[in-house]
Design an enzyme around this catalytic site. Structure first.
Site, PDB file in Angstrom:
ATOM      1  N   ASP A 413     -20.696  -6.862  33.797  1.00 38.03           N
ATOM      2  CA  ASP A 413     -20.577  -7.032  32.366  1.00 38.03           C
ATOM      3  C   ASP A 413     -19.687  -8.247  32.166  1.00 38.03           C
ATOM      4  OD1 ASP A 413     -20.527  -6.391  29.660  1.00 38.03           O
ATOM      5  OD2 ASP A 413     -18.611  -5.373  29.910  1.00 38.03           O
ATOM      6  N   LYS A 414     -19.705  -8.824  31.001  1.00 34.43           N
ATOM      7  CA  LYS A 414     -18.836  -9.975  30.814  1.00 34.43           C
ATOM      8  C   LYS A 414     -17.550  -9.567  30.116  1.00 34.43           C
ATOM      9  CE  LYS A 414     -19.405 -13.123  27.615  1.00 34.43           C
ATOM     10  NZ  LYS A 414     -18.087 -13.237  27.012  1.00 34.43           N
ATOM     11  N   LYS A 726     -20.194  -7.542   8.622  1.00 34.19           N
ATOM     12  CA  LYS A 726     -19.924  -8.512   9.686  1.00 34.19           C
ATOM     13  C   LYS A 726     -20.850  -8.186  10.846  1.00 34.19           C
ATOM     14  CE  LYS A 726     -16.598  -6.296  12.639  1.00 34.19           C
ATOM     15  NZ  LYS A 726     -15.353  -5.632  12.511  1.00 34.19           N
ATOM     16  N   THR A 848     -24.776  -9.621  29.694  1.00 36.01           N
ATOM     17  CA  THR A 848     -23.874  -9.564  28.550  1.00 36.01           C
ATOM     18  C   THR A 848     -24.649  -9.466  27.256  1.00 36.01           C
ATOM     19  OG1 THR A 848     -22.195 -10.767  27.340  1.00 36.01           O
ATOM     20  CG2 THR A 848     -23.737 -12.081  28.585  1.00 36.01           C
ATOM     21  N   GLY A 849     -23.997  -8.941  26.288  1.00 34.20           N
ATOM     22  CA  GLY A 849     -24.613  -8.875  24.984  1.00 34.20           C
ATOM     23  C   GLY A 849     -24.358 -10.135  24.161  1.00 34.20           C
ATOM     24  N   ASP A 850     -23.595 -11.034  24.719  1.00 40.68           N
ATOM     25  CA  ASP A 850     -23.217 -12.244  23.976  1.00 40.68           C
ATOM     26  C   ASP A 850     -24.358 -13.243  23.872  1.00 40.68           C
ATOM     27  OD1 ASP A 850     -20.771 -11.566  23.253  1.00 40.68           O
ATOM     28  OD2 ASP A 850     -19.712 -12.613  24.855  1.00 40.68           O
ATOM     29  N   LYS A 950     -29.716  -3.345  30.555  1.00 39.55           N
ATOM     30  CA  LYS A 950     -28.823  -3.532  31.694  1.00 39.55           C
ATOM     31  C   LYS A 950     -29.215  -2.598  32.834  1.00 39.55           C
ATOM     32  CE  LYS A 950     -24.615  -5.095  29.396  1.00 39.55           C
ATOM     33  NZ  LYS A 950     -23.189  -4.849  29.194  1.00 39.55           N
ATOM     34  N   ASP A 970     -16.847  -2.171  31.825  1.00 38.90           N
ATOM     35  CA  ASP A 970     -15.674  -1.496  31.293  1.00 38.90           C
ATOM     36  C   ASP A 970     -15.984  -0.670  30.057  1.00 38.90           C
ATOM     37  OD1 ASP A 970     -16.117  -3.619  29.555  1.00 38.90           O
ATOM     38  OD2 ASP A 970     -14.020  -3.584  28.932  1.00 38.90           O
TER      39      ASP A 970
END
Lengths: 1309, 368
Positions: A413-414, A726, A848-850, A950, A970
Site C-alpha cells: 500500500d502507499k 469534499k 494505491t488509491g491515489d 488490490k 496499514d
C-alpha cells in the site's frame, strides 16, 4: 439451591434454549426481582457475564485433547501402528513399548495445549474478577461487584476510562448532550473516539439517574457478531416504542472517554457480547515449506511401503528356499507353521512396524518447537522494535515464519505504509487562485534537517522579512527564543521517534498561513455581508465542517497513561507521549519553561502582518501543551465538556483519517477553529472571534465507491441548507454544476479548469489532493430528499445501497470552492528498504488509491522508479484498445528483453496502470498476458485501485505466476489484500488496527520489512529447510540399519538394537540438536544479509529445500546407513558376536554419524551448540551405560546387560566407530569442500567476508553491491517507440529528470 | 484487559491482562543481550579445500599405520577350520549326517583327521561354527524366558508365553523353555594329538571361561540360588523336547551345571549373523616352552547329534588363537589402509584445488 425435579430442569433448559434462540429477545430490568432465586428471574435464560475461553476443563482435558489430536492424520497412523503391534503374528517389538513414542508425542502436544489453555484460564479469571459498578435496589446505589456478576437486565455504571464490561444499552450519561465517547481500540484497534447517544425518555434521569424507574421492556435482536449493527427497541409501559441502534450501544471491551460516567442496561453479557462473538481463534496458515514437506512425507510413505514389500517378498522367498523345517523356525502355539505366503503377508505389517520411524513422527512436533523458538527471536529483535510506539514486531501466524524467506513479490500500500500517513497541509487553491504556502514549505524543510544543522540555521537566521510570520514576535526575550527552539526540537524528536501521535504532532498541528491568503480572508471578512459569504470563507468553513473529526479537550484525553496497561497491538500515541515525557526529563529546564507558559496565546505580530491587525489567529501548540498536561494532571478524571474550557489552545482533534485532521488544523491556522462537534451540531469559531453553531442535518459518510463525503448543515445566520462536499478530484469534477458556472463571469468560468491545473501540479509533487465544493440546497429539495433518506435509513434490505443512492442524489450540481494539497511524507529509510528488497530479487508493486501522478512521484521518491527507467503508462478506457495495446507492449517488451544488447537491463521496465485499466487487465482473457507483461517489469504501480482490486491483483499474480507473495498495508482497505497474500503484514499506523488484526506479522515501520525479510526470513527459511532435510535424513539413515539387517536374518523383522535404545535414540539423543539447529543456526551474519541483500535470493522460488535436495539427502542417508551397517558386518563376519552386541556398535556408530553429519551442516558454533552437542553425546553414553548396567532381564529379548560396557572395553569397538563414521561422512564432507572451493555460492562468499574484520568487510560489501548495482542500473532505451497509431497510445517514455529533481529536493533536504 | 483480543495475544504469547486502574507502563523494548539478539560469539568454520587439507592428511597418516598394524595382527593369528558336516560321500561324517534324529539314542561318532602345519603358541580357542543357521530370526530370538534363566522360581514353573510352543511339554513346564534352548547345539567334540610315535594323546579342553563373566554370574542363575541339589531345584519341570538330558545333568561340575552351564549360556547368546561361530572350549597354554598345539597330526572326534540338513547348514570346528582384536579378520586392517590411502589421495587432490581456486577465494574478488 432447592432441589428440583429433573423434569423441571429439562423443561427449564428447553425453555431457556427457546428464549435464546428466538429472533427477538424480551429483556426486563432485574431490579424488581432482586434477591429472588435465579429461576424466577425474567432474564435467567441468558448467560451471565463470566466468560470462559478455555478449550478444556480439568476433568475432560485428556479425552478432549486426544480427540483433537487425532484429527491429525499422522497421529492416527502412529496409533494404528502401535495397535497393530498388539497383534501377535505381526508384532515386531514388545507391544507396550511400541506405544511409547506416540505417547510421548501426544503428551508433548497435550502439554503445550494445556499450558496455552491455562494461560487463557488465568486471563479469564482476571477478567471475570475485574471490578465494576452494578446497581443494587437494596443499597439504592451502585455497588462494587465483579464483571462475572453482571447479568442481562442489570444496570451498570461505567466511569471515565473504564472498560465496558458487557454490551450496554446507554441510558444515561454525565454529558448534558446525552453523549458518551468511547474508544474502540480494543475491538477494532481504532483509536479515535466514537460518540454514542443515550436513549432518552425511558428513565427518569433528572437530576439523578434512577434505574428503578426503568419499567419498560427492552426488545433486542439475537446476538450477532456485527460490530456496527444492532437493532433494538424499548417498549414503555404505555406501549410506546423507542428504537435504538448501534449508536446507543456501548460494546464490551470499549473504553469510556471524555465522559464522567455513563449508565447502561445490560443487553448481552458474556459470550453473547459482540466483542466475544467476534473473537475468533488463531489463524493457521500452511507455509509453502510445509506443503512441500507433506509431499515428501508421502514419498517417505511410498519408500516405506516399497521397503516393506521387499521385506515381505524376501521373507516369502527365503521360506520357500528352505529345504525342511529348521530348528530356528518357531511355530505358533499349536505347533503349526504358517505357509510362506501367509508369513510373507504378515511380514509386510511387521516391517511397517519395524520401519515406522521412516515417517518422522517427531518432525511435526519439532517443527512447532522450532517455530516457537524462531518467533521468540524475531519478536526479541531490538532492531524491529519501534521506539516511538514501543512496539515490537508481532507474529500472529505462528507457522509461516519461513515463508518470510521466500518472498518474490511484495504488494505494498502507499499511504501509511511507504509514507508516514502524517498529513501535512501544504498548499491550497481557492476559486482558481493558488496559494503556495512557501513559508510552510520552508518550515517543513527545516524540520527535516538534522538537529545540529538546524541549530546553526536557527541561530544564524536573522528573521528575514520574507517570512512574515514568526512564532516569537510578541516578546523576543531569550527564554522565548529557547522556547521556540525547543518547539522545533520537540517536533524533531517527534519526527525522529516515528511517533504515532498523528493527531497531536506538531508537524500537522502547526500550519503557517500564507500571507496573501490571510489578507484575502480578512478582506473578505470585513467586506462580506452576512447574506453573501465570500467563497474564501466558505472554503475554510468547508474545511472545518466537512469532516468527522472529534474535538477533545487536551486535558481530558489520554489520561490513561497511568491507568491502563495496553495490549501489544494497540499502538497509540500514548506511548509516544510518555516516551517524550521521559526524554524531556533530561532537558529539565526546557520543560519547566514550558510549564510556566504553556497556554500563552501567541499571535501574529502586527509588524509582520500589518494589514490586518484585527486578525489574530491563535497559534496552537497542541502537542506541547498536551505533553505538559499529561504530566501534571494524569490522575484526574476530568471530563468537563463545558464550552468555557474550550480555548483553541487546548483543543485537539481526533480524526478517522489523518487528512481530515490536517485540514481542520489548516482551517484553524486561518482562524476557522472547529470548537465542538456533537452528532447534531458543529461549532466553529470564526477569525472574528464569533462562534457559529451549525446544525448538522446529515453526514454522508465516505465510501470507496463515491470517493467523497458530505456534510449537510444549516447555516445559523443565513438559515440556508448548505452541503459541503469534499472528495477526490475526479469524483468531484464531474459533479460540478455546469449551468451555475455559465452565468458567472468569464474569469470564474475557468475556476474548474484552473483548479484542475493546480491539482495536477499538486499531484506531480506527490501531494494528496482533495476538492472542496459547496451546494446550497433549497428548503423544498431538502424536504423531499430528507424523506427519501429516512426511508433508506429505515430500510432493512440492501440498506447500504439505498443510503448510498440517496447520497448520490444529493451530491449533484456542486460548486467548486477550491482544492487542497496535503503532503504525506515518506517514512524513514523507505528508499533504502525498497532498494534492498529489489536487490534481494523481490519485485515490489505499489497498489494505491491515489492519483497516477501522485503515485508516480512517490514512486520516484522512494526509488521504486529510477530516472533511467522505462515507464510504461497504461491507461485505457475500452477493452478493445487495451487488448491491442497490451499485445503491442508485450511484443515490444519481449523484443526488448531478447535483444542481446539489453541482457542485463531487462529489469528496468516499469509499469504504471490505473484502476480502470486494471479491471480490464484482470479480466479472465487478458489476465495471462497482463501477468506476462508484469512479470517482465521491475516495478508495477497500480493507481486508483479499490480494496477489492488490490486483493484481485495479489491473487492473480500469486496464482498465475505461482510465486510467494507478501502484502503489506496499514489500513482497512488493505485487509483483503493482506488476507489474499501468502504472507500478510500489517503496519500498525494511523489507520487503526484492522490491517494488523488481519495480518500474519505486524510491524510498525516499513523499514522493518528489510530486516524481517532479509535477515529473519532468510534465517528462518534456511534453518527450517535444513532442519527438515536433516530430519528426514536422520530417520532414514537410522531405520535403514534395521532394513539392511533384514537381508541377513531371513527378512524376519528382527531389530538388533534394543527397542528402548531405539526410542531413546529418537526422543533424547538426537532430537535436541536438530531443534537447536533449526532455531539457532546462523549461516550468514545479520550484517552481511543486510549489507548484501542479494543473498536473499537463495531462498526464493524453490529455495534450498527442493525435490533434489530431498532426494540427495535420502541417497546420502541410504549410503550412510549402508556404510554404518556393512562395515561392522564385515568386521564381525563369522565371529561369535551376538545379535544385540552387534547392534550396540551399530547404534553408536549411527549416533556419531548422525551427530557429526549435523556438525557439518551447522554453520556457526556458539556455546549453546557445543553444550547441546556434547551434552547429547554424554547423555547417550550415560543413559546407555546405565541402562546396560541396570537392565538384567528387564527387556527381553534384547538383554542389554553389560553389553556396552563389554564393547567399550574392546578396542575393536573404537576402531570400528572411527572408520565407519569417517567413511560414512566422507562423501558429504567432500561434497561441501569441493562445492565451497570450486564453485562457492554467494552465501559461502558472504561467510568468508563475515570472518574479515568489520572495516575490510564493509569495503568488500560495498564492492560487491556496487558491482551488482552497475550491472543493474545500466541506462537503457527502447530501440523504437511503440506504435503510435493506437487510440490510447502507450505512453512509453523515460521520465523526465526535471520532475524527479524537484521531488528529490523537496523530500530529501 | 479486553476480551476481544485473546486470540491475537495468545498467539504471540504476550498476554497483558490488567484491569482498569492497575498495571504499569513497561517498555516492550527487547533486552539487548547477545543471546536474544543472536549475537553470541560463534565459531564459523567454512569447509574449503584449504581448511580441511590438514584433516585429510592427518586421517591418511593415522589410518594407514593403524591399518597396517591391524592387518599384521590379524595375519599373525593362526586359525584352522575343518568342516565336518558330512555332505560329501567321502566325508567321514557322511553316514552320521544321513540318519537324522534329535532323539536317536545311539550316538553316531565320526573321526576327522587333520594336520596342523604350524604350532599354535598361545591359548587356543576351539569354536564350533554353524552356517545358514538363522539364530537371529525374530521369533527365534524372542523365544526364551530370561527370568527363568535368571533363576526365578515362578518363571521356572510358568514360563512366559514368549516360549510358546516350547513352554510346556506333557503339562510340565520346560526348563529351559523356548526355541533357543530347545535347539541347543549338542555335538560333542574331542581333540586328540597324534604323536609321531603313534599314540593318541587327548588334548584337555577347558569347559569354563567360555561364557561372559556377567552372564554366568549375573544374568543366569539356577533356581534356588546356590542350592547344590539341582535335581531338587528343577523338580516338576521337564527337559526341552530335543534334549537328551535334563538341564541339571549338563555337566558334572556343580559350578557349571543347570542354567549356568557355560555351553548353554554361550548358545543362548543368539548370533547376529546366519554364519557364526561359538566358543566351545579353550586349550590353555601349559608352559612357555611347549606350544599349546604343536605341529602335527590331530584327530577330531565328533559325536554327531546336531542335524543341519533341514536348512542346508554346515558345521565346522575352528581352532584359533586370538589377539587383542579378537579372531582372524583382515577386513578392518584392509579397510583402514584403504580409507587412509583414499584420504591421503583426496588430500593431494584438495591441495591442487586449493592452489588453483584458493587464491581466488581468499582475495576480495567476490564479485565473480
Amino acid at each position: 439451591m432447592t432441589w428440583r425435579s429433573p423434569l423441571a430442569l429439562v423443561r427449564d433448559a428447553l425453555r431457556g434454549q427457546r428464549a435464546r434462540e428466538k429472533d427477538l429477545r424480551n429483556l426486563a430490568s432485574n431490579l424488581p426481582y432482586e434477591g429472588l432465586e435465579r429461576a424466577k428471574q425474567p432474564n435467567c435464560y441468558f448467560p451471565g457475564n463470566a466468560i470462559k475461553t478455555t478449550k478444556y476443563t480439568l476433568l475432560l482435558f485428556i479425552p478432549m485433547n486426544l480427540f483433537e489430536q487425532f484429527h491429525r492424520l499422522a497421529n492416527i497412523y502412529f496409533v494404528g501402528l502401535a495397535i497393530l503391534n498388539f497383534v501377535p503374528v505381526v508384532s515386531a517389538f514388545q507391544p507396550e513399548v511400541a506405544l511409547i513414542p506416540i505417547c510421548v508425542v501426544l503428551s508433548l502436544t497435550a502439554l503445550k495445549d494445556a499450558s496455552e489453555d491455562f494461560r487463557r484460564y488465568q486471563s479469564d479469571r482476571k477478567l471475570n474478577n475485574t471490578p465494576c459498578l452494578i446497581y443494587s435496589r437494596k443499597e439504592q446505589q451502585f455497588i462494587k461487584r465483579h464483571w462475572k456478576d453482571v447479568r442481562v437486565g442489570d444496570f451498570v455504571k461505567v466511569v471515565c476510562n473504564e472498560i465496558v464490561p458487557a454490551d450496554l444499552l446507554l441510558l444515561h450519561t454525565s454529558d448534558p448532550s446525552g453523549v458518551c465517547h468511547i474508544e474502540t481500540s480494543n475491538l477494532d484497534g481504532e483509536i479515535n473516539l466514537k460518540q454514542r447517544k443515550m436513549m432518552s425518555g425511558v428513565c427518569i434521569s433528572d437530576p439523578e439517574f434512577e434505574p428503578e424507574s426503568f419499567n419498560s421492556a427492552v426488545v433486542c435482536e439475537k446476538p450477532n457478531n456485527n460490530l456496527n449493527h444492532f437493532k433494538c427497541y424499548v417498549e414503555k409501559p404505555n406501549k410506546e416504542k423507542v428504537g435504538a441502534g448501534i449508536e446507543s450501544l456501548l460494546l464490551r471491551g470499549c473504553t469510556v472517554r471524555n465522559t464522567d460516567h455513563a449508565v447502561g442496561f445490560v443487553v448481552y453479557a458474556g459470550h453473547e457480547t459482540k466483542a466475544m462473538l467476534n473473537n475468533k481463534g488463531p489463524r493457521y496458515k500452511r507455509s509453502k515449506l510445509e506443503r512441500k514437506l507433506n509431499t515428501d512425507v508421502i514419498f517417505c510413505v511410498i519408500l516405506l511401503f516399497t521397503m516393506c514389500l521387499i521385506g515381505a517378498l524376501g521373507h516369502f522367498l527365503w521360506l520357500q528356499a528352505l529345504p525342511g523345517v529348521p530348528p530356528y523356525l518357531v511355530p505358533d502355539g499349536n505347533g503349526h507353521l504358517d505357509s510362506p505366503s501367509l508369513s510373507g503377508f504378515y511380514m509386510f505389517f511387521t516391517m511397517i512396524i519395524l520401519l515406522q520411524i521412516l515417517i518422522p513422527i517427531s518432525l511435526y512436533v519439532s517443527i512447532e518447537l522450532v517455530k516457537i523458538g524462531q518467533i521468540f527471536f524475531i519478536t526479541n529483535d531490538i532492531d524491529l522494535h519501534d521506539e516511538g510506539t514501543d512496539s515490537r514486531v508481532q507474529c500472529k501466524a505462528l507457522n509461516i515464519t519461513e515463508d518470510l524467506g521466500q518472498i518474490e513479490y511484495i504488494f505494498s500500500d502507499k499511504t501509511g505504509t511507504l509514507t508516514e500517513n502524517k498529513m501535512v497541509f501544504r498548499r491550497c487553491s481557492i476559486m482558481g487562485t493558488e496559494y503556495a504556502h512557501k513559508e510552510n514549505a520552508i518550515r517543513l524543510a527545516v524540520l527535516d534537517v538534522p538537529e545540529s544543522e538546524e541549530e546553526v540555521i536557527f541561530n544564524q537566521q536573522p528573521r528575514p522579512p520574507r517570512i512574515g510570520w514568526s512564532l516569537d514576535t510578541e516578546d523576543s526575550n531569550p527564554e522565548d527564543t529557547r522556547h521556540h527552539h525547543d518547539n522545533r526540537r520537540k517536533s524533531k524528536v517527534t519526527g525522529n521517534a516515528q511517533s504515532d501521535a498523528a493527531f497531536s504532532s506538531l508537524l500537522e498541528a502547526v500550519v503557517i498561513p500564507d500571507r496573501t491568503l490571510l489578507q484575502q480572508i480578512s478582506r473578505a471578512e470585513s467586506s462580506s455581508s452576512s447574506r453573501n459569504i465570500d467563497p474564501h470563507l466558505d472554503f475554510f468553513l468547508g474545511l472545518a465542517i466537512c469532516n468527522t473529526v472529534v474535538v477533545s479537550v487536551a486535558t481530558a484525553q489520554r489520561q490513561r497513561v497511568s491507568g491502563v496497561s495496553r495490549s501489544d497491538q494497540t499502538s497509540n500515541p500514548l506511548d509516544t507521549l510518555s516516551s517524550l515525557v521521559k526524554k524531556s526529563g533530561s532537558r529539565q529546564h526546557f520543560f519547566t519553561s514550558w510549564q510556566h507558559k504553556p497556554k500563552k496565546n501567541r499571535t501574529i505580530s502586527e509588524d509582520s502582518v500589518e494589514e490586518e491587525d484585527h486578525v489574530k489567529p491563535p497559534v496552537k501548540i497542541e502537542g506541547s501543551g498536551e505533553t505538559n498536561k499529561l504530566h501534571t494532571c494524569s490522575l484526574h478524571a476530568p471530563s468537563q465538556c463545558d464550552k468555557s474550557a474550550m480555548t483553541p489552545d487546548n483543543l485537539s482533534y481526533e480524526a478517522e483519517s489523518p487528512d481530515e485532521a490536517a485540514l481542520v488544523y489548516a482551517a484553524k491556522a486561518y482562524g476557522f477553529t472547529l470548537l465542538a462537534r456533537t452528532p447534531d451540531s458543529v461549532t466553529v469559531r470564526l477569525p472574528s472571534g464569533e462562534d457559529l453553531v451549525f446544525q448538522v442535518l446529515d453526514t454522508l459518510t465516505f465510501d470507496y465507491n463515491r470517493k467523497r463525503m458530505s456534510v449537510l448543515v444549516r447555516h445559523p445566520i443565513t438559515k440556508e441548507y448548505v452541503l459541503y462536499t469534499k472528495g477526490a478530484d475526479h469524483a468531484i469534477m464531474e459533479l460540478l454544476a455546469t449551468p451555475y458556472a455559465e452565468h458567472l463571469s468569464g474569469k470564474q468560468k475557468n475556476i474548474a479548469a484552473d483548479t484542475q491545473y493546480h491539482l495536477d501540479g499538486y499531484a506531480k509533487e506527490g501531494l494528496r489532493t482533495l476538492c472542496f465544493t459547496k451546494k446550497v440546497v433549497s428548503d423544498k429539495a431538502y424536504e423531499s430528499w430528507s424523506v427519501n433518506r429516512q426511508r433508506a435509513l429505515a430500510a432493512i434490505d440492501n440498506r447500504e445501497e439505498l443510503v448510498m443512492d440517496t447520497a448520490v442524489q444529493l451530491e449533484t450540481d456542486l460548486s467548486l470552492l477550491g482544492a487542497t494539497g496535503i503532503e504525506d511524507r515518506l517514512q524513514e529509510s523507505v528508499p533504502e528498504t525498497i532498494m534492498a528488497l529489489r536487490e534481494a530479487g523481490i519485485q515490489v508493486w505499489v497498489l494505491t488509491g491515489d492519483k497516477t501522478e501522485t503515485a508516480v512521484n512517490i514512486g520516484y521518491a522512494c526509488r521504486l522508479l529510477e530516472e533511467e527507467d522505462l515507464v510504461i503508462n497504461m491507461s485505457c478506457g475500452n477493452k478493445f484498445a487495451f487488448t491491442s495495446m497490451l499485445d503491442c507492449t508485450l511484443e515490444e517488451v519481449r523484443r526488448f528483453s531478447e535483444d542481446p544488447r539489453n541482457v542485463d537491463t531487462t529489469q528496468n521496465i516499469s509499469l504504471v496502470i490505473d484502476g480502470h485499466t486494471l479491471t480490464l487487465a484482470l479480466s479472465s482473457d487478458l489476465q495471462k498476458r497482463f501477468v506476462d507483461l508484469a512479470k517482465r517489469c521491475r516495478t508495477v504501480l497500480c493507481c486508483r485501485v479499490t480494496p477489492l482490486q488490490k486483493s484481485r491483483v495479489v491473487t492473480v499474480v500469486r496464482e498465475k505466476l505461482n510465486v510467494m507473495t507478501l502484502a503489506v498495508g496499514d489500513g482497512a482497505n488493505d485487509v483483503s489484500m493482506i488476507q489474499a497474500a501468502d504472507v500478510g503484514i500489517g503496519i500498525s499506523g494511523q489507520e487503526g488496527m484492522q490491517a494488523v488484526m488481519a495480518s500474519d506479522f505486524a510491524i510498525s515501520r516499513f523499514k522493518h520489512l528489510k530486516k524481517l525479510l532479509l535477515v529473519h526470513g532468510h534465517w528462518c527459511y534456511t534453518r527450517l529447510a535444513s532442519m527438515i532435510i536433516y530430519f528426514f535424513y536422520k530417520n532414514v539413515a537410522y531405520v535403514n540399519l534395521l532394513f539392511w539387517h533384514q537381508f541377513l536374518c531371513g527378512f524376519s523383522g528382527t531389530a538388533m538394537i534394543d527397542y528402548w535404545l531405539m526410542i531413546f535414540f529418537n526422543l533424547f539423543f538426537t532430537s535436541v540438536p536438530p531443534i537447536m539447529f533449526g532455531i539457532m543456526d546462523k549461516d550468514v551474519s545479520a550484517e552481511m544479509l543486510l549489507g548484501v541483500p542479494e543473498l536473499y535470493r537463495t531462498g526464493q522460488g524453490t529455495g534450498e529445500y527442493t525435490f533434489k535436495t530431498f532426494w540427495i539427502s535420502m541417497l546420502d542417508a541410504f549410503y550412510q546407513s549402508l556404510v554404518c551397517f556393512f562395515i561392522p558386518y564385515l568386521a564381525y563376519q563369522d565371529s561369535d558376536i551376538d545379535v544385540f552386541t552387534f547392534g550396540t556398535p551399530l547404534n553408536t556408530i549411527s549416533f556419531f554419524t548422525i551427530l557429526l553429519h549435523l556438525s557439518i551442516e551447522i554453520k556457526a558454533w556458539t556455546v549453546v551448540h557445543w553444550v547441546i552437542m556434547l551434552g547429547s553425546v554424554a547423555l547417550y553414553f550415560i543413559v546407555t551405560l546405565a541402562y546396560s548396567a541396570i537392565c538384567v532381564t528387564c527387556n527381553p529379548p534384547s538383554n542389554p546387560y553389560w553389553i556396552l560396557q563389554r564393547q567399550m572395553a574392546d578396542p575393536m569397538f573404537y576402531l570400528l566407530c572411527i572408520i565407519t563414521t569417517v567413511v560414512a561422512l566422507l562423501p558429504r564432507y567432500m561434497f561441501h569442500v569441493l562445492r565451497n572451493s570450486i564453485a562457492p555460492s554467494p552465501l559461502v562468499k558472504a561467510r568468508h567476508l563475515d570472518r574479515l574484520d568489520p572495516s575490510t568487510r564493509d569495503q568488500c560489501m560495498k564492492m560487491w553491491r556496487s558491482f551488482r548495482g552497475i550491472a543493474q542500473v545500466k541506462p537503457s532505451r527502447l530501440s523504437t517507440p511503440p506504435s503510435p497509431t493506437l487510440e490510447t497510445p502507450v505512453d512509453i517514455h523515460p521520465h523526465s529528470p526535471t520532475t524527479f529533481d524537484i521531488m528529490w529536493d523537496e523530500r530529501h533536504h | 484487559m479486553m476480551a476481544s483480543s485473546y486470540n491475537a495475544k495468545d498467539e504471540d504469547g504476550h498476554i497483558t491482562v490488567s484491569g482498569p486502574g492497575g498495571g504499569t507502563l513497561r517498555s516492550k523494548k527487547p533486552e539487548n543481550t547477545a543471546f536474544k539478539q543472536q549475537r553470541l560469539p560463534a565459531w564459523q568454520p567454512i569447509l574449503t579445500a584449504g581448511t580441511v587439507l590438514p584433516a585429510f592428511f592427518i586421517i591418511g597418516l593415522l589410518f594407514i599405520p593403524i591399518g597396517i598394524g591391524l592387518f599384521v595382527t590379524s595375519n599373525n593369528i593362526k586359525e584352522f577350520e575343518v568342516d565336518y558336516t558330512g555332505v560329501d560321500m567321502s566325508s567321514p561324517c557322511f553316514n552320521c549326517s544321513q540318519n537324522f534324529s534329535w532323539n536317536s539314542t545311539k550316538p553316531c561318532t565320526c573321526t576327522i583327521p587333520f594336520y596342523l602345519d604350524q604350532p599354535y603358541e598361545s591359548n587356543v580357542y576351539v569354536y564350533y561354527g554353524l552356517s545358514n543357521f538363522y539364530q537371529n530370526h525374530r521369533r527365534y530370538v524372542k523365544s526364551r524366558d530370561d527370568s527363568q534363566l535368571n533363576g526365578d522360581v515362578n518363571s521356572l514353573m510358568s514360563p512366559s508365553k514368549e516360549c510358546e510352543p516350547y513352554a510346556f511339554h506333557e503339562n510340565k513346564p520346560i526348563a529351559p523353555c523356548g526355541a533357543i534352548a530347545n535347539s541347543m547345539f549338542n555335538d560333542t567334540l574331542e581333540l586328540f594329538y597324534n604323536d609321531p610315535n603313534g599314540t593318541r594323546i587327548p588334548i584337555p579342553l577347558n569347559t569354563t571361561g567360555i561364557a561372559w563373566w556377567t552372564d554366568k554370574h549375573v544374568k543366569f542363575g539356577n533356581p534356588g540360588g546356590n542350592n547344590p541339589n539341582l535335581t531338587a531345584a528343577f523338580q516338576g519341570t521337564t527337559k526341552p523336547v530335543n534334549w537328551r538330558r535334563p538341564v541339571y545333568e549338563l555337566d558334572a561340575d556343580p559350578g557349571n551345571n543347570g542354567f549356568i552351564n557355560e555351553d548353554f549360556i554361550v548358545w543362548m547368546r543368539t548370533a547376529a549373523l546366519p554364519t557364526f561361530r561359538k566358543l566351545y572350549r579353550i586349550i590353555n597354554k601349559k608352559s612357555s616352552m611347549v606350544p599349546t598345539l604343536p605341529r602335527g597330526n590331530y584327530t577330531l572326534e565328533v559325536v554327531y547329534n546336531y542335524p543341519v540338513r533341514s536348512f542346508e547348514g554346515r558345521k565346522r570346528v575352528i581352532l584359533s588363537t586370538i589377539s587383542w582384536m579378537g579372531g582372524k579378520n583382515p577386513f578392518l586392517g584392509i579397510a583402514y589402509i584403504t580409507v587412509g590411502s583414499v584420504c591421503f589421495f583426496l588430500g593431494v587432490v584438495l591441495l591442487i584445488i586449493h592452489h588453483k581456486c584458493g587464491n581466488r577465494n581468499n582475495s576480495a574478488d567476490i564479485s565473480n
